[in-house]
Write a protein that holds these residues in place. Structure first.
Motif, PDB file in Angstrom:
ATOM      1  N   ARG A   1       0.813  -1.216   0.000  1.00  0.00           N
ATOM      2  CA  ARG A   1       0.000   0.000   0.000  1.00  0.00           C
ATOM      3  C   ARG A   1       0.850   1.271   0.000  1.00  0.00           C
ATOM      4  O   ARG A   1       0.335   2.375   0.073  1.00  0.00           O
ATOM      5  N   GLY A   2       2.160   1.109  -0.031  1.00  0.00           N
ATOM      6  CA  GLY A   2       3.059   2.263  -0.066  1.00  0.00           C
ATOM      7  C   GLY A   2       3.427   2.817   1.299  1.00  0.00           C
ATOM      8  O   GLY A   2       4.048   3.863   1.389  1.00  0.00           O
ATOM      9  N   LYS A   3       3.051   2.110   2.368  1.00  0.00           N
ATOM     10  CA  LYS A   3       3.381   2.582   3.721  1.00  0.00           C
ATOM     11  C   LYS A   3       4.762   2.053   4.128  1.00  0.00           C
ATOM     12  O   LYS A   3       5.102   0.906   3.873  1.00  0.00           O
ATOM     13  N   THR A   4       5.514   2.909   4.798  1.00  0.00           N
ATOM     14  CA  THR A   4       6.832   2.500   5.285  1.00  0.00           C
ATOM     15  C   THR A   4       6.658   1.467   6.385  1.00  0.00           C
ATOM     16  O   THR A   4       5.928   1.679   7.344  1.00  0.00           O
ATOM     17  N   ARG A   5       7.340   0.327   6.241  1.00  0.00           N
ATOM     18  CA  ARG A   5       7.262  -0.739   7.233  1.00  0.00           C
ATOM     19  C   ARG A   5       8.623  -1.036   7.860  1.00  0.00           C
ATOM     20  O   ARG A   5       8.700  -1.605   8.936  1.00  0.00           O
ATOM     21  N   MET A   6       9.704  -0.646   7.169  1.00  0.00           N
ATOM     22  CA  MET A   6      11.038  -0.888   7.702  1.00  0.00           C
ATOM     23  C   MET A   6      11.952   0.238   7.233  1.00  0.00           C
ATOM     24  O   MET A   6      11.837   0.702   6.102  1.00  0.00           O
TER      25      MET A   6
ATOM     26  N   ALA B   1      21.125   0.988  12.247  1.00  0.00           N
ATOM     27  CA  ALA B   1      19.881   0.635  12.934  1.00  0.00           C
ATOM     28  C   ALA B   1      18.859   0.128  11.930  1.00  0.00           C
ATOM     29  O   ALA B   1      18.857   0.532  10.770  1.00  0.00           O
ATOM     30  N   VAL B   2      18.003  -0.754  12.418  1.00  0.00           N
ATOM     31  CA  VAL B   2      16.865  -1.252  11.651  1.00  0.00           C
ATOM     32  C   VAL B   2      15.625  -0.988  12.491  1.00  0.00           C
ATOM     33  O   VAL B   2      15.545  -1.435  13.637  1.00  0.00           O
ATOM     34  N   ALA B   3      14.671  -0.240  11.942  1.00  0.00           N
ATOM     35  CA  ALA B   3      13.426   0.052  12.641  1.00  0.00           C
ATOM     36  C   ALA B   3      12.290  -0.664  11.927  1.00  0.00           C
ATOM     37  O   ALA B   3      12.189  -0.601  10.696  1.00  0.00           O
ATOM     38  N   LEU B   4      11.436  -1.342  12.697  1.00  0.00           N
ATOM     39  CA  LEU B   4      10.287  -2.047  12.141  1.00  0.00           C
ATOM     40  C   LEU B   4       9.018  -1.337  12.592  1.00  0.00           C
ATOM     41  O   LEU B   4       8.840  -1.075  13.786  1.00  0.00           O
ATOM     42  N   LEU B   5       8.157  -1.018  11.649  1.00  0.00           N
ATOM     43  CA  LEU B   5       6.927  -0.285  11.935  1.00  0.00           C
ATOM     44  C   LEU B   5       5.708  -1.166  11.673  1.00  0.00           C
ATOM     45  O   LEU B   5       5.746  -2.025  10.796  1.00  0.00           O
ATOM     46  N   ASP B   6       4.642  -0.923  12.427  1.00  0.00           N
ATOM     47  CA  ASP B   6       3.420  -1.692  12.212  1.00  0.00           C
ATOM     48  C   ASP B   6       2.611  -1.079  11.064  1.00  0.00           C
ATOM     49  O   ASP B   6       3.038  -0.107  10.431  1.00  0.00           O
ATOM     50  N   GLU B   7       1.416  -1.634  10.813  1.00  0.00           N
ATOM     51  CA  GLU B   7       0.584  -1.178   9.690  1.00  0.00           C
ATOM     52  C   GLU B   7       0.097   0.261   9.844  1.00  0.00           C
ATOM     53  O   GLU B   7      -0.343   0.879   8.885  1.00  0.00           O
ATOM     54  N   HIS B   8       0.213   0.812  11.050  1.00  0.00           N
ATOM     55  CA  HIS B   8      -0.193   2.198  11.295  1.00  0.00           C
ATOM     56  C   HIS B   8       1.001   3.155  11.288  1.00  0.00           C
ATOM     57  O   HIS B   8       0.850   4.335  11.589  1.00  0.00           O
TER      58      HIS B   8
ATOM     59  N   ASP C   1       5.382  -1.071  22.527  1.00  0.00           N
ATOM     60  CA  ASP C   1       3.956  -1.365  22.426  1.00  0.00           C
ATOM     61  C   ASP C   1       3.315  -0.460  21.376  1.00  0.00           C
ATOM     62  O   ASP C   1       3.995   0.325  20.710  1.00  0.00           O
ATOM     63  N   GLU C   2       1.990  -0.550  21.245  1.00  0.00           N
ATOM     64  CA  GLU C   2       1.280   0.219  20.220  1.00  0.00           C
ATOM     65  C   GLU C   2       1.328   1.728  20.453  1.00  0.00           C
ATOM     66  O   GLU C   2       1.019   2.511  19.561  1.00  0.00           O
ATOM     67  N   LYS C   3       1.740   2.154  21.647  1.00  0.00           N
ATOM     68  CA  LYS C   3       1.897   3.585  21.923  1.00  0.00           C
ATOM     69  C   LYS C   3       3.351   4.026  21.739  1.00  0.00           C
ATOM     70  O   LYS C   3       3.722   5.126  22.120  1.00  0.00           O
ATOM     71  N   GLU C   4       4.176   3.147  21.194  1.00  0.00           N
ATOM     72  CA  GLU C   4       5.601   3.364  20.971  1.00  0.00           C
ATOM     73  C   GLU C   4       6.362   3.543  22.280  1.00  0.00           C
ATOM     74  O   GLU C   4       7.389   4.212  22.335  1.00  0.00           O
TER      75      GLU C   4
END
Length: 119
Positions: free
Chosen positions: A44-49, A59-66, A86-89
């Motif tokens: 969908r074009g959202k940044t996930r990593m 560094a490697v950052a992993l992001l959720d679907e939001h 957690d979901e609140k970062e």
């Protein structure tokens, strides 16, 4: 005659463009990619990593679907670390190795209380 010349020129341009595309497709893949930051997107074009390296280290950052940061792996001057958020970062678990090669494992409970474990 003028239309014929335009038609021939258009066909010649199309053949040239097609040839360039075919040559590009037949070229071997690059064996090296140099970049300071690489963003990996989902369908969908959202940044996930995000892969990055700067003066503080890689560094490697992993992001959720939001788009929220959920995990981070890095190597700083002090040593490597893995953070789980957690979901609140909010960091909930962290594993680090300090400059003296001592491992540290820390957890934060739901109330924000820190519990640190290490050998």
């Amino acid at each position: 005659r003028s239309q014929d010349r335009w038609r021939r020129a258009t066909i010649a341009l199309a053949v040239t463009a097609l040839g360039a595309v075919l040559v590009g497709m037949s070229a071997p893949p690059a064996k090296r990619l140099d970049a300071e930051v690489i963003r990996v997107l989902d369908s969908r074009g959202k940044t996930r990593m995000i892969l990055a390296a700067d003066e503080n280290g890689p560094a490697v950052a992993l992001l959720d679907e939001h788009g929220r940061l959920r995990a981070n792996l890095g190597v700083a001057r002090e040593g490597p670390s893995l953070d789980l958020l957690d979901e609140k970062e909010t960091p909930r678990a962290q594993l680090t190795v300090d400059q003296n090669s001592e491992p540290h494992l820390g957890f934060t409970d739901a109330k924000g209380g820190l519990v640190t474990l290490h050998p």
